[in-house]
Design an enzyme around this catalytic site. Sequence first.
Site, PDB file in Angstrom:
ATOM      1  N   HIS A 179      -1.289   1.419  -4.311  1.00 40.24           N
ATOM      2  CA  HIS A 179      -1.783   2.671  -4.330  1.00 40.24           C
ATOM      3  C   HIS A 179      -0.828   3.669  -4.763  1.00 40.24           C
ATOM      4  O   HIS A 179      -0.866   4.860  -4.829  1.00 40.24           O
ATOM      5  CB  HIS A 179      -1.662   3.064  -2.668  1.00 40.24           C
ATOM      6  CG  HIS A 179      -2.939   2.223  -1.923  1.00 40.24           C
ATOM      7  ND1 HIS A 179      -3.055   2.338  -0.584  1.00 40.24           N
ATOM      8  CD2 HIS A 179      -3.977   1.606  -2.409  1.00 40.24           C
ATOM      9  CE1 HIS A 179      -3.966   1.688  -0.200  1.00 40.24           C
ATOM     10  NE2 HIS A 179      -4.730   1.209  -1.217  1.00 40.24           N
ATOM     11  N   GLN A 215       0.833  -1.371   0.069  1.00 44.76           N
ATOM     12  CA  GLN A 215      -0.009  -0.206   0.070  1.00 44.76           C
ATOM     13  C   GLN A 215       0.948   1.312  -0.116  1.00 44.76           C
ATOM     14  O   GLN A 215       0.377   2.343  -0.047  1.00 44.76           O
ATOM     15  CB  GLN A 215      -0.981   0.069   1.375  1.00 44.76           C
ATOM     16  CG  GLN A 215      -1.833  -1.235   1.350  1.00 44.76           C
ATOM     17  CD  GLN A 215      -2.600  -1.183   2.626  1.00 44.76           C
ATOM     18  OE1 GLN A 215      -3.816  -0.520   2.952  1.00 44.76           O
ATOM     19  NE2 GLN A 215      -2.087  -1.625   3.800  1.00 44.76           N
ATOM     20  N   ASN A 216       2.248   1.074   0.231  1.00 43.56           N
ATOM     21  CA  ASN A 216       3.178   2.223   0.505  1.00 43.56           C
ATOM     22  C   ASN A 216       3.437   2.662  -0.822  1.00 43.56           C
ATOM     23  O   ASN A 216       3.557   1.938  -1.916  1.00 43.56           O
ATOM     24  CB  ASN A 216       4.299   1.721   1.097  1.00 43.56           C
ATOM     25  CG  ASN A 216       4.118   1.109   2.483  1.00 43.56           C
ATOM     26  OD1 ASN A 216       2.924   1.507   3.120  1.00 43.56           O
ATOM     27  ND2 ASN A 216       4.888   0.334   3.152  1.00 43.56           N
ATOM     28  N   VAL A 217       3.706   3.913  -0.881  1.00 49.70           N
ATOM     29  CA  VAL A 217       3.987   4.876  -2.242  1.00 49.70           C
ATOM     30  C   VAL A 217       5.405   5.236  -2.291  1.00 49.70           C
ATOM     31  O   VAL A 217       6.056   5.707  -3.238  1.00 49.70           O
ATOM     32  CB  VAL A 217       2.921   5.975  -2.396  1.00 49.70           C
ATOM     33  CG1 VAL A 217       1.562   5.593  -2.728  1.00 49.70           C
ATOM     34  CG2 VAL A 217       3.188   6.805  -1.175  1.00 49.70           C
ATOM     35  N   ASP A 218       6.366   4.666  -1.332  1.00 49.88           N
ATOM     36  CA  ASP A 218       7.610   5.052  -1.270  1.00 49.88           C
ATOM     37  C   ASP A 218       8.233   3.924  -2.096  1.00 49.88           C
ATOM     38  O   ASP A 218       7.862   2.831  -2.437  1.00 49.88           O
ATOM     39  CB  ASP A 218       8.241   4.956   0.380  1.00 49.88           C
ATOM     40  CG  ASP A 218       8.174   3.641   1.225  1.00 49.88           C
ATOM     41  OD1 ASP A 218       7.278   3.392   2.120  1.00 49.88           O
ATOM     42  OD2 ASP A 218       8.560   2.527   0.491  1.00 49.88           O
ATOM     43  N   GLY A 245       2.548  -4.474   9.036  1.00 45.42           N
ATOM     44  CA  GLY A 245       2.714  -2.859   9.264  1.00 45.42           C
ATOM     45  C   GLY A 245       1.351  -2.148   8.706  1.00 45.42           C
ATOM     46  O   GLY A 245       1.538  -0.815   8.134  1.00 45.42           O
ATOM     47  N   THR A 246       0.152  -2.676   8.763  1.00 39.24           N
ATOM     48  CA  THR A 246      -0.874  -1.813   8.299  1.00 39.24           C
ATOM     49  C   THR A 246      -1.902  -2.243   9.299  1.00 39.24           C
ATOM     50  O   THR A 246      -2.213  -2.983  10.185  1.00 39.24           O
ATOM     51  CB  THR A 246      -1.375  -2.446   6.942  1.00 39.24           C
ATOM     52  OG1 THR A 246      -2.606  -1.523   6.455  1.00 39.24           O
ATOM     53  CG2 THR A 246      -1.850  -4.087   6.947  1.00 39.24           C
ATOM     54  N   SER A 247      -2.787  -0.815   9.406  1.00 39.09           N
ATOM     55  CA  SER A 247      -3.877  -0.761  10.620  1.00 39.09           C
ATOM     56  C   SER A 247      -4.896  -1.770  10.258  1.00 39.09           C
ATOM     57  O   SER A 247      -5.927  -1.768  10.818  1.00 39.09           O
ATOM     58  CB  SER A 247      -4.025   0.470  10.909  1.00 39.09           C
ATOM     59  OG  SER A 247      -4.447   1.235   9.660  1.00 39.09           O
ATOM     60  N   CYS A 285      -0.165  12.230 -16.704  1.00 31.85           N
ATOM     61  CA  CYS A 285      -0.807  13.259 -17.261  1.00 31.85           C
ATOM     62  C   CYS A 285      -2.445  13.047 -17.425  1.00 31.85           C
ATOM     63  O   CYS A 285      -2.827  12.147 -18.036  1.00 31.85           O
ATOM     64  CB  CYS A 285      -0.213  13.456 -18.732  1.00 31.85           C
ATOM     65  SG  CYS A 285      -0.963  15.052 -19.770  1.00 31.85           S
TER      66      CYS A 285
HETATM   67  N1  APR Z   1       6.690  -1.877  12.977  1.00 34.22           N
HETATM   68  C1  APR Z   1       5.689  -2.540  12.751  1.00 34.22           C
HETATM   69  N2  APR Z   1       4.462  -2.021  12.561  1.00 34.22           N
HETATM   70  C2  APR Z   1       4.287  -0.731  12.912  1.00 34.22           C
HETATM   71  C3  APR Z   1       5.443  -0.017  13.105  1.00 34.22           C
HETATM   72  C4  APR Z   1       6.572  -0.691  13.163  1.00 34.22           C
HETATM   73  N3  APR Z   1       7.691   0.106  13.687  1.00 34.22           N
HETATM   74  N4  APR Z   1       5.021   1.424  13.282  1.00 34.22           N
HETATM   75  C5  APR Z   1       3.740   1.406  12.974  1.00 34.22           C
HETATM   76  N5  APR Z   1       3.273   0.247  12.922  1.00 34.22           N
HETATM   77  C6  APR Z   1       1.894  -0.309  12.365  1.00 34.22           C
HETATM   78  C7  APR Z   1       0.935   0.687  13.199  1.00 34.22           C
HETATM   79  O1  APR Z   1       0.820  -0.121  14.375  1.00 34.22           O
HETATM   80  C8  APR Z   1      -0.368   0.438  12.371  1.00 34.22           C
HETATM   81  O2  APR Z   1      -1.162  -0.656  12.709  1.00 34.22           O
HETATM   82  O3  APR Z   1       1.783   0.210  11.036  1.00 34.22           O
HETATM   83  C9  APR Z   1       0.265   0.539  11.072  1.00 34.22           C
HETATM   84  C10 APR Z   1       0.370   1.689  10.120  1.00 34.22           C
HETATM   85  O4  APR Z   1      -1.134   2.011   9.934  1.00 34.22           O
HETATM   86  P1  APR Z   1      -1.664   3.351   8.977  1.00 34.22           P
HETATM   87  O5  APR Z   1      -0.772   4.490   9.410  1.00 34.22           O
HETATM   88  O6  APR Z   1      -3.067   3.284   8.800  1.00 34.22           O
HETATM   89  O7  APR Z   1      -0.882   2.989   7.681  1.00 34.22           O
HETATM   90  P2  APR Z   1      -1.705   2.094   6.415  1.00 34.22           P
HETATM   91  O8  APR Z   1      -2.377   0.884   7.204  1.00 34.22           O
HETATM   92  O9  APR Z   1      -0.250   1.526   5.582  1.00 34.22           O
HETATM   93  O10 APR Z   1      -2.671   2.830   5.772  1.00 34.22           O
HETATM   94  C11 APR Z   1      -3.083   2.141   4.818  1.00 34.22           C
HETATM   95  O11 APR Z   1      -4.449   4.266   4.063  1.00 34.22           O
HETATM   96  O12 APR Z   1      -4.641   6.540   3.882  1.00 34.22           O
HETATM   97  C12 APR Z   1      -4.199   5.458   3.309  1.00 34.22           C
HETATM   98  O13 APR Z   1      -3.289   5.214   1.164  1.00 34.22           O
HETATM   99  C13 APR Z   1      -2.906   5.241   2.702  1.00 34.22           C
HETATM  100  O14 APR Z   1      -1.772   3.313   2.021  1.00 34.22           O
HETATM  101  C14 APR Z   1      -2.483   4.079   2.960  1.00 34.22           C
HETATM  102  C15 APR Z   1      -3.615   3.457   3.647  1.00 34.22           C
END
Ligand code: APR
Length: 238
Positions: A111, A93-96, A178-180, A119
Site C-alpha cells: 500500500h 499493508q502498513n505504510v509506516d 494484525g489485520t481486520s 511526482c
Molecule cells: N495486536 C494484534 N492485533 C491488533 C492489535 C494488537 N495490539 N491492535 C489491533 N489489532 C487488530 C485489530 O483487531 C484489527 O483486526 O488489528 C486489526 C487492524 O485492522 P484495521 O484497523 O482495519 O487495519 P488494517 O487491517 O491494516 O487495514 C487494512 O485498510 O484502510 C486501509 O490501506 C488501509 O492498509 C489499510 C487497510
Amino acid sequence: MTHPTNIVILTGAGISAESGIQTFRASDGLWHNHRIEEVATPQGFAKNPALVHEFYNARRQQLRDPAVQPNAAHLALVRLEREHSGNVLIVTQNVDDLHERAGSDNLLHMHGELNKIRCNHCGTGYECQEDIGTHTACNHCGKTGGMRPHIVWFREMPLYMDTIETALLNCDLFISIGTSGNVYPAAGFVEVARNNGAHTLELNLDPSSNSGLFHKSINGLASKIVPAFVESLLSHTI
Ligand code: APR
C-alpha cells in the site's frame, strides 16, 4: 503442522498499534476521524490536495517521534527471517517504516510508504521525510503542483501484486498478523495460499472478518503472541 519451508506473512495496522500508531477501524481509528473519500482517494486529492498533504504530513512526522519504535512483534519477525532455514517474505499493508527499522529485509509495502513521495508530472518517486504540499517542486522535473504521497489510495492498484501472487503460490505457511481482513486484495491472500496447500494462521487481537478461512487463529496482543509463535516455530514445538 509439518515444518514449513517458505513462509509468507501479511501484516496490518495491528502489528504497529503497540508502537503508538493508530489502526484504521478501531473505535479511535483513523477512519473514525477522517473521511476516506477526502484523504485516501485520487478524487479527494484532486479536490483538496492541501487537506490530503496535511493528513499524510502528520502521519509521516509521527514516524519521527522517538516514542514510535518497532515493538516485540516486529523484532520477532526479524528473528524469524534471520533464523528460519527457508524463505520468509513480509507483505505489509502498513505504510509506516517499523518493519525496516526493526531490521526486516525481505519486505514489500503493497500500500506504499509514508517516507516516499512521487511526482504526478514525471512519475519519479523518491525518499522524503519532510512535509510536502502543492508548492513542493519535484527533485527530477522541477515542476510544482504534482507531488503526492507514495501511498496506494482506494480504487488504486496495490503494488507488487505479481510478486505477491507468486509467493502465495509457493508458500507452505501463510500467516496474517494484525489485520481486520476488510480490504482486498490483501484479505483474499489467505484463500490463494490455502487453495494452494499452505497451512494458514491468523495472529490478531480478536478474530478478523475472514478468521473462518484460516486453519488456526490465535488471539492476543501482537507483542505477545508473535514472539511466542516465532519461538515455537523455530524450536519445532508446533
Ligand atoms: N495486536 C494484534 N492485533 C491488533 C492489535 C494488537 N495490539 N491492535 C489491533 N489489532 C487488530 C485489530 O483487531 C484489527 O483486526 O488489528 C486489526 C487492524 O485492522 P484495521 O484497523 O482495519 O487495519 P488494517 O487491517 O491494516 O487495514 C487494512 O485498510 O484502510 C486501509 O490501506 C488501509 O492498509 C489499510 C487497510
